[in-house]
Design a protein around this motif. Structure first.
Motif, mmCIF file in Angstrom:
data_model
loop_
_atom_site.group_PDB
_atom_site.id
_atom_site.type_symbol
_atom_site.label_atom_id
_atom_site.label_comp_id
_atom_site.label_asym_id
_atom_site.label_seq_id
_atom_site.Cartn_x
_atom_site.Cartn_y
_atom_site.Cartn_z
ATOM 1 N N UNK A 1 0.816 -1.210 0.000
ATOM 2 C CA UNK A 1 0.000 0.000 0.000
ATOM 3 C C UNK A 1 0.846 1.254 0.000
ATOM 4 N N UNK A 2 1.905 1.253 0.799
ATOM 5 C CA UNK A 2 2.836 2.387 0.843
ATOM 6 C C UNK A 2 3.462 2.609 -0.525
ATOM 7 N N UNK B 1 9.628 0.301 6.253
ATOM 8 C CA UNK B 1 8.775 1.402 5.796
ATOM 9 C C UNK B 1 9.611 2.561 5.268
ATOM 10 N N UNK B 2 10.672 2.906 5.993
ATOM 11 C CA UNK B 2 11.551 3.999 5.557
ATOM 12 C C UNK B 2 12.253 3.627 4.253
ATOM 13 N N UNK B 3 12.716 2.389 4.183
ATOM 14 C CA UNK B 3 13.389 1.921 2.968
ATOM 15 C C UNK B 3 12.446 1.952 1.769
ATOM 16 N N UNK B 4 11.164 1.696 2.031
ATOM 17 C CA UNK B 4 10.169 1.670 0.951
ATOM 18 C C UNK B 4 9.672 3.058 0.562
ATOM 19 N N UNK B 5 10.189 4.088 1.211
ATOM 20 C CA UNK B 5 9.871 5.446 0.778
ATOM 21 C C UNK B 5 9.087 6.311 1.733
ATOM 22 N N UNK B 6 8.763 5.810 2.925
ATOM 23 C CA UNK B 6 8.054 6.653 3.899
ATOM 24 C C UNK B 6 8.975 7.773 4.374
ATOM 25 N N UNK B 7 8.390 8.955 4.583
ATOM 26 C CA UNK B 7 9.178 10.090 5.081
ATOM 27 C C UNK B 7 9.280 10.071 6.594
ATOM 28 N N UNK C 1 20.118 -7.515 2.250
ATOM 29 C CA UNK C 1 19.405 -8.096 1.111
ATOM 30 C C UNK C 1 17.937 -7.672 1.109
ATOM 31 N N UNK C 2 17.298 -7.627 2.296
ATOM 32 C CA UNK C 2 15.885 -7.261 2.373
ATOM 33 C C UNK C 2 15.672 -5.800 1.989
ATOM 34 N N UNK C 3 16.561 -4.920 2.452
ATOM 35 C CA UNK C 3 16.445 -3.506 2.091
ATOM 36 C C UNK C 3 16.618 -3.323 0.585
ATOM 37 N N UNK C 4 17.552 -4.056 0.008
ATOM 38 C CA UNK C 4 17.786 -3.963 -1.426
ATOM 39 C C UNK C 4 16.552 -4.425 -2.200
ATOM 40 N N UNK D 1 7.430 -7.820 0.250
ATOM 41 C CA UNK D 1 6.742 -6.624 0.749
ATOM 42 C C UNK D 1 5.624 -6.968 1.726
ATOM 43 N N UNK D 2 5.394 -8.262 1.963
ATOM 44 C CA UNK D 2 4.348 -8.677 2.902
ATOM 45 C C UNK D 2 4.866 -8.693 4.326
ATOM 46 N N UNK D 3 3.976 -8.479 5.293
ATOM 47 C CA UNK D 3 4.364 -8.501 6.702
ATOM 48 C C UNK D 3 5.000 -9.828 7.084
ATOM 49 N N UNK D 4 4.523 -10.912 6.501
ATOM 50 C CA UNK D 4 5.042 -12.227 6.858
ATOM 51 C C UNK D 4 6.515 -12.354 6.529
#
Length: 232
Positions: A82-83, A110-116, A154-157, A222-225
């Motif tokens: 969603x983010x 969340x920050x890595x995915x673009x949240x401010x 690896x996850x952040x990438x 990108x899923x919580x799991x």
């Protein structure tokens, strides 16, 4: 005689004054956030959406909001997708994730995915004010006690790669995850099959994978799991 002045429409008001969008499916919490934004950040107009699709429709209707407050737990979207969709839809808007899940892994993702910024739910108004003030200064806001994850993991990438997809590429990846073939995707999106093939090639290149199956596995990151650490 005083000339008649017509009232300012909401559309015009949002063009000339800061406005915000709250995306959360809890009405009482939306009301609390509405009051908070009007009091600490002087937003003249605050709109709400109770799911991602409602938020996307709002963004289709109005000029991009200055700020979006987003709850990660929505009825029609899973995890950080969603983010990412909101970021692609409204690149000009700053997005603050407001969540009861305050695990360092979630905040970092969340920050890595673009949240401010990331603000825990039920934080005091002063925390929201600090977050908005810092974001207006071009900074990233994280709550006290947050420990930043190691950059280059690896996850952040993976999350950065997913965030780099265009709107159309994200739509096609979602359809691939549903098991649809290029011909079916072309029909659903009313585009040529050759166009779908070109997008699929670009998607795999951006994600650094060699097959559709690998692309699906990456999308699940990108899923919580996948983001949350394992718990008993």
């Amino acid at each position: 005689m005083t000339p008649h002045q017509s009232p300012i429409s909401k559309h015009l008001l949002q063009d000339i004054a800061p406005w915000a969008l709250i995306v959360d499916d809890h009405p009482l919490f939306c009301d609390a956030l509405d009051l908070t934004l009007r009091s600490v950040a002087e937003f003249v107009e605050v709109r709400t959406a109770d799911c991602l699709q409602s938020a996307l429709k709002t963004l289709d209707t109005f000029k991009a909001p200055h700020l979006i407050l987003l709850d990660l737990n929505l009825p029609d979207v899973s995890g950080l997708d969603g983010l990412m969709q909101l970021r692609r839809k409204s690149e000009e808007s700053k997005i603050i994730v407001v969540s009861s899940m305050t695990d360092n892994t979630i905040i970092n993702a969340a920050i890595t995915s673009g949240a401010a910024g990331f603000v825990p739910k039920h934080s005091r108004r002063s925390v929201f004010k600090d977050a908005i003030d810092q974001i207006r200064e071009g900074k990233i806001f994280t709550p006290p006690g947050f420990v930043k994850g190691s950059e280059g993991s690896a996850k952040d990438d993976t999350l950065r790669r997913l965030s780099s997809l265009t709107n159309q590429q994200a739509r096609i990846l979602n359809l691939i995850c549903e098991g649809k073939l290029n011909k079916q995707i072309a029909f659903d999106l009313t585009i040529a099959e050759t166009t779908v093939k070109a997008h699929v090639t670009a998607i795999m290149r951006k994600l650094g994978v060699q097959s559709r199956t690998q692309a699906v596995l990456v999308a699940h990151e990108a899923n919580f799991s996948e983001v949350l650490p394992n718990r008993e």
